[in-house]
Design a protein around this motif. Structure first.
Motif, PDB file in Angstrom:
ATOM      1  N   TRP A 117      -2.466  15.066  19.780  1.00 21.65           N
ATOM      2  CA  TRP A 117      -2.231  14.250  18.587  1.00 21.65           C
ATOM      3  C   TRP A 117      -3.191  13.087  18.512  1.00 21.65           C
ATOM      4  O   TRP A 117      -3.754  12.662  19.504  1.00 21.65           O
ATOM      5  CB  TRP A 117      -0.809  13.675  18.642  1.00 21.65           C
ATOM      6  CG  TRP A 117       0.099  14.251  17.627  1.00 21.65           C
ATOM      7  CD1 TRP A 117       0.548  13.648  16.488  1.00 21.65           C
ATOM      8  CD2 TRP A 117       0.708  15.546  17.648  1.00 21.65           C
ATOM      9  NE1 TRP A 117       1.376  14.501  15.800  1.00 21.65           N
ATOM     10  CE2 TRP A 117       1.491  15.676  16.496  1.00 21.65           C
ATOM     11  CE3 TRP A 117       0.640  16.633  18.509  1.00 21.65           C
ATOM     12  CZ2 TRP A 117       2.205  16.820  16.190  1.00 21.65           C
ATOM     13  CZ3 TRP A 117       1.355  17.769  18.231  1.00 21.65           C
ATOM     14  CH2 TRP A 117       2.122  17.855  17.076  1.00 21.65           C
ATOM     15  N   SER A 118      -3.316  12.555  17.319  1.00 17.16           N
ATOM     16  CA  SER A 118      -4.020  11.301  17.083  1.00 17.16           C
ATOM     17  C   SER A 118      -2.990  10.190  16.973  1.00 17.16           C
ATOM     18  O   SER A 118      -1.845  10.433  16.604  1.00 17.16           O
ATOM     19  CB  SER A 118      -4.802  11.400  15.783  1.00 17.16           C
ATOM     20  OG  SER A 118      -5.154  10.112  15.320  1.00 17.16           O
ATOM     21  N   ASP A 119      -3.415   8.983  17.250  1.00 13.44           N
ATOM     22  CA  ASP A 119      -2.501   7.847  17.077  1.00 13.44           C
ATOM     23  C   ASP A 119      -2.635   7.232  15.686  1.00 13.44           C
ATOM     24  O   ASP A 119      -2.019   6.218  15.394  1.00 13.44           O
ATOM     25  CB  ASP A 119      -2.734   6.792  18.160  1.00 13.44           C
ATOM     26  CG  ASP A 119      -4.115   6.162  18.104  1.00 13.44           C
ATOM     27  OD1 ASP A 119      -4.951   6.567  17.251  1.00 13.44           O
ATOM     28  OD2 ASP A 119      -4.380   5.256  18.916  1.00 13.44           O
ATOM     29  N   LEU A 126       2.243  10.239  15.491  1.00 16.20           N
ATOM     30  CA  LEU A 126       2.541  10.427  16.903  1.00 16.20           C
ATOM     31  C   LEU A 126       4.043  10.585  17.160  1.00 16.20           C
ATOM     32  O   LEU A 126       4.450  11.248  18.116  1.00 16.20           O
ATOM     33  CB  LEU A 126       1.965   9.253  17.705  1.00 16.20           C
ATOM     34  CG  LEU A 126       1.845   9.395  19.200  1.00 16.20           C
ATOM     35  CD1 LEU A 126       1.104  10.664  19.595  1.00 16.20           C
ATOM     36  CD2 LEU A 126       1.149   8.164  19.785  1.00 16.20           C
ATOM     37  N   HIS A 130       6.156  13.105  19.862  1.00 10.28           N
ATOM     38  CA  HIS A 130       7.236  12.674  20.768  1.00 10.28           C
ATOM     39  C   HIS A 130       8.522  13.449  20.488  1.00 10.28           C
ATOM     40  O   HIS A 130       9.230  13.844  21.427  1.00 10.28           O
ATOM     41  CB  HIS A 130       7.454  11.168  20.657  1.00 10.28           C
ATOM     42  CG  HIS A 130       6.339  10.371  21.262  1.00 10.28           C
ATOM     43  ND1 HIS A 130       6.128  10.270  22.618  1.00 10.28           N
ATOM     44  CD2 HIS A 130       5.338   9.674  20.685  1.00 10.28           C
ATOM     45  CE1 HIS A 130       5.066   9.534  22.857  1.00 10.28           C
ATOM     46  NE2 HIS A 130       4.565   9.158  21.692  1.00 10.28           N
ATOM     47  N   ILE A 141       2.035  15.437  26.055  1.00  3.66           N
ATOM     48  CA  ILE A 141       1.254  14.895  24.945  1.00  3.66           C
ATOM     49  C   ILE A 141      -0.056  14.316  25.460  1.00  3.66           C
ATOM     50  O   ILE A 141      -0.069  13.599  26.461  1.00  3.66           O
ATOM     51  CB  ILE A 141       2.027  13.774  24.214  1.00  3.66           C
ATOM     52  CG1 ILE A 141       3.369  14.283  23.685  1.00  3.66           C
ATOM     53  CG2 ILE A 141       1.188  13.170  23.091  1.00  3.66           C
ATOM     54  CD1 ILE A 141       4.282  13.179  23.176  1.00  3.66           C
ATOM     55  N   THR A 143      -3.051  12.009  23.619  1.00  6.38           N
ATOM     56  CA  THR A 143      -3.319  11.270  22.385  1.00  6.38           C
ATOM     57  C   THR A 143      -4.804  10.946  22.263  1.00  6.38           C
ATOM     58  O   THR A 143      -5.416  10.446  23.204  1.00  6.38           O
ATOM     59  CB  THR A 143      -2.507   9.961  22.364  1.00  6.38           C
ATOM     60  OG1 THR A 143      -1.122  10.266  22.571  1.00  6.38           O
ATOM     61  CG2 THR A 143      -2.665   9.233  21.043  1.00  6.38           C
TER      62      THR A 143
END
Length: 171
Positions: A117-119, A126, A130, A141, A143
């Protein structure tokens, strides 16, 4: 790597009129033996369904910036459907109308799963990663700081390196 009929350069397949049709088509394209499956965005819904409905075909799973078949709006995700259709006038409406929700089944996924994922993704924030990580056993995960929803296309070398490292790990 598979492209979906009716999207981009892939010709339309008239038998595909829903995400269920697309799922059936996808399963027919796959080898009979287990494969590592990586999917981004809406493809993640299909990958999660594959891990749930045909677990014998999925050895390891990589989900990238996706809903994963959960309601991202309640997790802070921005509405994307109108912009998607406006930017892709030939895209089928059933693609954006689909509201697949597999939340209650996520705990049945047995493939080791990387959630990449990207933040900074407004479409699949995100918080979605989670949420999925809390429900998918044997998941973790990674990030990517500052990426958009298309970070895998924007930073392919970085993303490929992370995926390769995940796939190189022993169970």
């Amino acid at each position: 790597m598979l492209g979906y009929p009716g999207f981009g350069e892939c010709p339309v397949e008239p038998t595909i009129q829903s995400l269920d049709d697309l799922f059936r088509w996808l399963v027919e394209q796959l080898p009979a033996e287990p494969s590592d499956v990586a999917a981004q965005s809406m493809g993640g819904v299909l990958a999660v369904r594959l891990a749930l409905e045909r677990p014998e075909l999925v050895s390891r799973l990589v989900l990238v910036a996706t809903s994963g078949g959960v309601d991202v709006a309640r997790l802070g995700g921005a509405e994307w459907r109108r912009d998607f259709l406006e930017s892709r006038p030939g895209a089928p409406s059933w693609f954006v109308d689909d509201r697949t929700d597999v939340t209650d089944a996520l705990g049945k996924i047995r493939a080791r799963t990387l959630l990449l994922w990207s933040d900074a993704d407004p479409i699949s924030p995100l918080s979605v990663a989670h949420f999925l990580a809390e429900r998918i056993p044997d998941s973790g995960i990674v990030t990517i700081p500052g990426g958009t929803h298309a970070f895998a296309c924007e930073r392919p070398d970085e993303v490929a390196s992370i995926i390769r490292a995940h796939l190189a790990q022993e169970r």
